[in-house]
Write an enzyme that holds these catalytic residues in place. Structure first.
Site, PDB file in Angstrom:
ATOM      1  N   ASP A  66       0.868  -1.184   0.000  1.00 12.21           N
ATOM      2  CA  ASP A  66       0.000   0.000   0.000  1.00 12.21           C
ATOM      3  C   ASP A  66       0.898   1.226   0.000  1.00 12.21           C
ATOM      4  OD1 ASP A  66      -2.893  -0.956   0.497  1.00 12.21           O
ATOM      5  OD2 ASP A  66      -1.778  -2.018   2.055  1.00 12.21           O
ATOM      6  N   ARG A  74       3.902   2.768   3.145  1.00 12.58           N
ATOM      7  CA  ARG A  74       4.713   1.813   3.906  1.00 12.58           C
ATOM      8  C   ARG A  74       6.205   2.099   3.759  1.00 12.58           C
ATOM      9  NH1 ARG A  74      -0.099   1.178   6.023  1.00 12.58           N
ATOM     10  NH2 ARG A  74      -1.491  -0.147   4.821  1.00 12.58           N
ATOM     11  N   ARG A 142      -7.419  10.647   1.501  1.00 14.19           N
ATOM     12  CA  ARG A 142      -6.897   9.702   0.499  1.00 14.19           C
ATOM     13  C   ARG A 142      -7.650   9.839  -0.830  1.00 14.19           C
ATOM     14  NH1 ARG A 142      -7.862   4.199   3.577  1.00 14.19           N
ATOM     15  NH2 ARG A 142      -6.764   3.293   1.784  1.00 14.19           N
ATOM     16  N   LYS A 172      -9.598   0.442  -5.585  1.00 11.29           N
ATOM     17  CA  LYS A 172     -10.214   0.032  -4.328  1.00 11.29           C
ATOM     18  C   LYS A 172     -11.094   1.173  -3.809  1.00 11.29           C
ATOM     19  CE  LYS A 172      -6.205   1.391  -1.514  1.00 11.29           C
ATOM     20  NZ  LYS A 172      -5.038   0.953  -0.735  1.00 11.29           N
ATOM     21  N   HIS A 173     -12.096   0.876  -3.005  1.00 12.40           N
ATOM     22  CA  HIS A 173     -12.530  -0.421  -2.503  1.00 12.40           C
ATOM     23  C   HIS A 173     -13.883  -0.696  -3.160  1.00 12.40           C
ATOM     24  CE1 HIS A 173      -9.930   1.489   0.525  1.00 12.40           C
ATOM     25  NE2 HIS A 173      -9.479   0.277   0.773  1.00 12.40           N
ATOM     26  N   HIS A 185     -11.607  -1.553   9.412  1.00 17.38           N
ATOM     27  CA  HIS A 185     -10.562  -2.262  10.140  1.00 17.38           C
ATOM     28  C   HIS A 185     -11.059  -2.673  11.525  1.00 17.38           C
ATOM     29  CE1 HIS A 185      -8.181  -0.031   7.130  1.00 17.38           C
ATOM     30  NE2 HIS A 185      -7.327  -1.029   7.236  1.00 17.38           N
ATOM     31  N   ASP A 255     -10.441  -7.427   0.449  1.00 20.47           N
ATOM     32  CA  ASP A 255      -9.669  -6.654   1.405  1.00 20.47           C
ATOM     33  C   ASP A 255      -9.202  -7.634   2.489  1.00 20.47           C
ATOM     34  OD1 ASP A 255      -8.442  -4.505   2.674  1.00 20.47           O
ATOM     35  OD2 ASP A 255     -10.231  -3.255   2.734  1.00 20.47           O
TER      36      ASP A 255
END
Length: 339
Positions: A66, A74, A142, A172-173, A185, A255
């Site tokens: 990601d 990351r 985002r 996504k998503h 999450h 996901d």
């Protein structure tokens, strides 16, 4: 070597443990995904990517990350560039759409180049979700705008920038996470929006990029479609909307199965996702007990999924040298000073 199985797994640290090597060799997942816990230096990441592919004996096994920019990044300084999130590009587009597209394509070419240097060949971007006022900030900055058209106007530049460097994008998503009032999450979002509104505001970006090579599902319940199951585990949503109305024809990955939006055991989550129509399940946290449970319900990639994987590989473009320093300066110049 056993058949390639319909999973993408994470790993626990900077190098593979003996147990991970044995597990990946035995299970032979389609590919792998890296997170910040797997990242220290360029040489270390390259070595980890090589060892992951060595486990399965496939030099083209996909390795995902990601790397959107902003808070979803990351690879971070000092070894890698700090990239902006989507919001500044959307703000620029409101003033000058062509400039925003140029900046975004260069930005993601820079991101793609960093990934390709490491052997990472799939980036889980762009976000095509359209946030609504009051939605949870899990999407937030985002996004590439607050309307379907603004997202459509910009997302193609993300896709092109990555493909320029031989990196596959993941839209996504699907079919849209912008109305979620909770973070998937941590909890299961339930969206009660009428279907006509979803069709006019949430689905269009995915339809516009329905020929993207990969897409990732949303762990979101849309009561107008299936009040009992989130998209990831809903045959109705995948057949009628993702493959049907939206017309997405690429590789569909779930996901992360370890997210708390999904209930039941990891065996249940795996079985439900694959039976609903996901081509591949994704598990990110590197927990061996969870991965072992998932592996017990895996199946080989379907013939259709094999075709979709091959089609994605064929989408990769030949990398061409470019002046990265000048590109970074151009992005910064187009975006202007940070607010």
């Amino acid at each position: 070597m056993p058949a390639v199985n319909a999973a993408i797994f994470g790993c626990s640290g900077l190098v593979l443990t003996p147990a991970e090597r044995e597990f990946f060799q035995r299970v032979n997942p389609l590919g792998f995904i890296l997170f910040a816990r797997n990242v220290d230096s360029p040489d270390q990441v390259k070595a980890l990517v090589d060892s992951l592919r060595h486990c399965v004996g496939r030099a083209d096994a996909p390795v995902l990350i990601d790397q959107e920019g902003g808070r979803v990044q990351r690879l971070k300084p000092p070894h890698w560039r700090k990239a902006p999130p989507g919001e500044p590009f959307a703000a620029l587009a409101a003033r000058d759409l062509d400039a925003a597209r140029e900046a975004l394509r260069l930005n993601f070419r820079l991101i793609g180049a960093e990934l390709a240097d490491l052997g990472i060949d799939v980036d889980c971007a762009p976000v095509l979700d359209v946030p609504i006022p009051g939605a949870h900030d899990v999407i937030g900055d985002r996004a590439y705008g607050r309307t379907a058209q603004s997202v459509i106007d910009l997302a193609g530049a993300v896709i092109d920038g990555l493909l320029d460097e031989g990196v596959l994008p993941v839209i996504k998503h699907i079919p849209g996470h912008g109305r979620a009032m909770v973070d998937s999450h941590l909890d299961l979002p339930v969206v009660d929006t009428p279907l006509a509104e979803l069709e006019s505001q949430d689905f269009p970006p995915f339809h516009a990029y329905r020929h993207a090579p990969w897409a990732m599902t949303a762990h979101v319940v849309y009561t107008a479609l299936d009040a009992a199951r989130p998209a990831t585990t809903s045959r109705v949503v995948i057949d009628k909307v993702i493959r049907g109305a939206i017309g997405f024809d690429g590789l569909l990955i779930s996901d992360d199965l370890s997210m708390k939006a999904l209930g039941g055991s990891f065996e249940d989550r795996t079985r439900a996702s694959l039976e609903a129509g996901c081509d591949v399940v994704l598990h990110c946290n590197g927990d061996m007990a969870e991965m072992t449970a998932i592996a017990s319900e895996l199946r080989p990639l379907s013939a259709a999924a094999e075709v979709r994987v091959a089609h994605g590989l064929a989408n990769k473009r030949q990398r061409m040298p470019f002046d990265r320093k000048a590109a970074g300066e151009r992005v910064a110049s187009l975006l202007g000073p940070s607010p």
